[in-house]
Design a protein around this motif. Sequence first.
Motif, mmCIF file in Angstrom:
data_model
loop_
_atom_site.group_PDB
_atom_site.id
_atom_site.type_symbol
_atom_site.label_atom_id
_atom_site.label_comp_id
_atom_site.label_asym_id
_atom_site.label_seq_id
_atom_site.Cartn_x
_atom_site.Cartn_y
_atom_site.Cartn_z
ATOM 1 N N GLU A 120 -14.297 5.006 -13.921
ATOM 2 C CA GLU A 120 -15.159 4.883 -12.750
ATOM 3 C C GLU A 120 -14.444 4.165 -11.611
ATOM 4 O O GLU A 120 -14.619 4.501 -10.444
ATOM 5 N N ARG A 121 -13.647 3.147 -11.966
ATOM 6 C CA ARG A 121 -12.847 2.413 -10.987
ATOM 7 C C ARG A 121 -11.445 2.202 -11.562
ATOM 8 O O ARG A 121 -11.248 2.246 -12.780
ATOM 9 N N LEU A 122 -10.493 1.951 -10.663
ATOM 10 C CA LEU A 122 -9.103 1.851 -11.073
ATOM 11 C C LEU A 122 -8.447 0.649 -10.391
ATOM 12 O O LEU A 122 -8.667 0.408 -9.201
ATOM 13 N N ILE A 123 -7.649 -0.092 -11.156
ATOM 14 C CA ILE A 123 -6.861 -1.192 -10.606
ATOM 15 C C ILE A 123 -5.389 -0.884 -10.854
ATOM 16 O O ILE A 123 -4.975 -0.616 -11.981
ATOM 17 N N VAL A 124 -4.608 -0.933 -9.776
ATOM 18 C CA VAL A 124 -3.177 -0.605 -9.824
ATOM 19 C C VAL A 124 -2.399 -1.848 -9.416
ATOM 20 O O VAL A 124 -2.427 -2.251 -8.253
ATOM 21 N N GLY A 125 -1.711 -2.478 -10.360
ATOM 22 C CA GLY A 125 -0.996 -3.713 -10.088
ATOM 23 C C GLY A 125 0.516 -3.532 -10.139
ATOM 24 O O GLY A 125 1.045 -2.826 -10.991
ATOM 25 N N GLY A 126 1.216 -4.173 -9.212
ATOM 26 C CA GLY A 126 2.673 -4.185 -9.239
ATOM 27 C C GLY A 126 3.314 -2.812 -9.138
ATOM 28 O O GLY A 126 4.381 -2.578 -9.696
ATOM 29 N N MET A 127 2.699 -1.913 -8.390
ATOM 30 C CA MET A 127 3.211 -0.546 -8.288
ATOM 31 C C MET A 127 3.218 -0.095 -6.833
ATOM 32 O O MET A 127 2.282 -0.374 -6.080
ATOM 33 N N GLY A 128 4.297 0.616 -6.454
ATOM 34 C CA GLY A 128 4.405 1.187 -5.123
ATOM 35 C C GLY A 128 4.812 2.637 -5.202
ATOM 36 O O GLY A 128 4.915 3.219 -6.296
ATOM 37 N N THR A 129 5.054 3.237 -4.064
ATOM 38 C CA THR A 129 5.355 4.669 -4.022
ATOM 39 C C THR A 129 6.653 5.021 -4.744
ATOM 40 O O THR A 129 6.745 6.052 -5.409
ATOM 41 N N THR A 197 -10.425 2.194 -5.846
ATOM 42 C CA THR A 197 -9.169 1.714 -6.421
ATOM 43 C C THR A 197 -8.721 0.438 -5.711
ATOM 44 O O THR A 197 -8.777 0.352 -4.485
ATOM 45 N N LEU A 198 -8.276 -0.530 -6.500
ATOM 46 C CA LEU A 198 -7.641 -1.722 -5.964
ATOM 47 C C LEU A 198 -6.143 -1.631 -6.230
ATOM 48 O O LEU A 198 -5.718 -1.451 -7.374
ATOM 49 N N VAL A 199 -5.358 -1.739 -5.175
ATOM 50 C CA VAL A 199 -3.906 -1.865 -5.307
ATOM 51 C C VAL A 199 -3.564 -3.321 -5.037
ATOM 52 O O VAL A 199 -3.800 -3.829 -3.944
ATOM 53 N N VAL A 200 -3.035 -4.015 -6.044
ATOM 54 C CA VAL A 200 -2.751 -5.442 -5.927
ATOM 55 C C VAL A 200 -1.293 -5.688 -6.291
ATOM 56 O O VAL A 200 -0.778 -5.145 -7.262
ATOM 57 N N CYS A 201 -0.627 -6.510 -5.480
ATOM 58 C CA CYS A 201 0.811 -6.688 -5.662
ATOM 59 C C CYS A 201 1.241 -8.070 -5.183
ATOM 60 O O CYS A 201 0.633 -8.639 -4.264
ATOM 61 N N GLY A 202 2.288 -8.603 -5.795
ATOM 62 C CA GLY A 202 2.845 -9.877 -5.374
ATOM 63 C C GLY A 202 3.458 -9.796 -3.985
ATOM 64 O O GLY A 202 4.039 -8.769 -3.610
ATOM 65 N N ASP A 203 3.356 -10.878 -3.231
ATOM 66 C CA ASP A 203 3.868 -10.859 -1.859
ATOM 67 C C ASP A 203 5.394 -10.812 -1.803
ATOM 68 O O ASP A 203 5.970 -10.532 -0.751
ATOM 69 N N GLU A 204 6.073 -11.068 -2.929
ATOM 70 C CA GLU A 204 7.530 -10.952 -2.999
ATOM 71 C C GLU A 204 7.969 -9.814 -3.909
ATOM 72 O O GLU A 204 9.150 -9.711 -4.251
ATOM 73 N N ASP A 205 7.047 -8.967 -4.285
ATOM 74 C CA ASP A 205 7.327 -7.898 -5.250
ATOM 75 C C ASP A 205 7.673 -6.603 -4.527
ATOM 76 O O ASP A 205 6.810 -5.982 -3.910
ATOM 77 N N ARG A 206 8.932 -6.199 -4.625
ATOM 78 C CA ARG A 206 9.373 -4.929 -4.058
ATOM 79 C C ARG A 206 10.014 -4.048 -5.134
ATOM 80 O O ARG A 206 10.682 -3.067 -4.816
ATOM 81 N N ASP A 207 9.808 -4.397 -6.403
ATOM 82 C CA ASP A 207 10.483 -3.694 -7.497
ATOM 83 C C ASP A 207 10.170 -2.202 -7.541
ATOM 84 O O ASP A 207 11.019 -1.396 -7.906
ATOM 85 N N ASN A 208 8.944 -1.831 -7.188
ATOM 86 C CA ASN A 208 8.533 -0.427 -7.267
ATOM 87 C C ASN A 208 8.226 0.165 -5.900
ATOM 88 O O ASN A 208 7.469 1.129 -5.791
ATOM 89 N N GLU A 225 -3.046 -8.747 -1.757
ATOM 90 C CA GLU A 225 -1.758 -9.380 -2.020
ATOM 91 C C GLU A 225 -1.984 -10.710 -2.721
ATOM 92 O O GLU A 225 -2.887 -11.467 -2.363
ATOM 93 N N VAL A 226 -1.171 -10.969 -3.735
ATOM 94 C CA VAL A 226 -1.226 -12.234 -4.464
ATOM 95 C C VAL A 226 0.171 -12.859 -4.439
ATOM 96 O O VAL A 226 1.145 -12.173 -4.143
ATOM 97 N N PRO A 227 0.288 -14.138 -4.750
ATOM 98 C CA PRO A 227 1.608 -14.770 -4.709
ATOM 99 C C PRO A 227 2.517 -14.283 -5.836
ATOM 100 O O PRO A 227 2.054 -13.966 -6.932
ATOM 101 N N GLY A 228 3.831 -14.199 -5.542
ATOM 102 C CA GLY A 228 4.778 -13.993 -6.614
ATOM 103 C C GLY A 228 5.642 -12.758 -6.510
ATOM 104 O O GLY A 228 5.380 -11.833 -5.748
ATOM 105 N N THR A 229 6.693 -12.776 -7.314
ATOM 106 C CA THR A 229 7.569 -11.625 -7.491
ATOM 107 C C THR A 229 6.940 -10.680 -8.501
ATOM 108 O O THR A 229 5.824 -10.911 -8.984
ATOM 109 N N HIS A 230 7.669 -9.621 -8.874
ATOM 110 C CA HIS A 230 7.137 -8.667 -9.841
ATOM 111 C C HIS A 230 6.828 -9.360 -11.173
ATOM 112 O O HIS A 230 5.713 -9.225 -11.697
#
Length: 251
Positions: A120-129, A197-208, A225-230
């Motif tokens: 019904e709902r989706l959360i996507v963490g630490g992921m980019g294009t 959908t929630l896309v949530v990612c660390g403010d220093e995370d560029r891994d993906n 956006e949340v604090p941290g690296t990947h």
Amino acid sequence: MSAEHFESFDGTRLAIHRVGEGKPLVLLHGLFSSAQMNWIKFGHAEEIASRGYEVIMLDFRVHGDSDAPEEPEKYPLNVLVRDVAALVDHLGLEDYDLGGFSLGARTSLHGVAHGILSPERLIVGGMGTAGLGEWGKRSAFFKRVIDEFDTIERGDPAYFSMQFLKSQGVNRTAARLLLDTMPDLDLAMLDNVSMPTLVVCGDEDRDNGSAEALAELLPNAEYAEVPGTHMGSVTKPDLGLAMADWLDRTA
């Protein structure tokens, strides 16, 4: 917190960890990690469960308390999506939400985009294009970690990934087979991901790649956006709080 096992579509024994009561939320962890490392250890599962959810956390094959078969036939294309579908079928889930971090996020998006999973709902963490459309490049990095495991030295960009792999006790033969089951995703297929959908990612995370660009491509997404690296963002309470608050707001 409870733990149990079930047999997936091919008989591979997979671990499930559960906490809380209420609407089911299935959570999927990252590569070379586990439910314990991503969701339990730093309190995210407990925080979400306290809001009235049954948090159901799968250990992917080759990870955590699940089996790590070494037979190549145990690794068909998109095997992890099939494992999640087997979990949903095993538990008889109909009205459920789905969330994932890193590998768990890309597995979730593959499953939904291909019409195999219908949360019904989706959360996507630490992921980019890039982690979706250019996974081949990311996969090559992890294959190098496995193939050159004993010769990677401090200062090498792969050193910390090698150390994490070692700390988690991952079966490298099985992990190498698993990496070949993960195809790129045609980003045009993101049009099929129509649920909130929630896309949530660390403010220093560029891994993906860019998580903000991913949120813009999804039909019904918002970005947080949340604090941290990947690897660091999952160790901070902000990730679980962002997920729980979004679930509350969109209930």
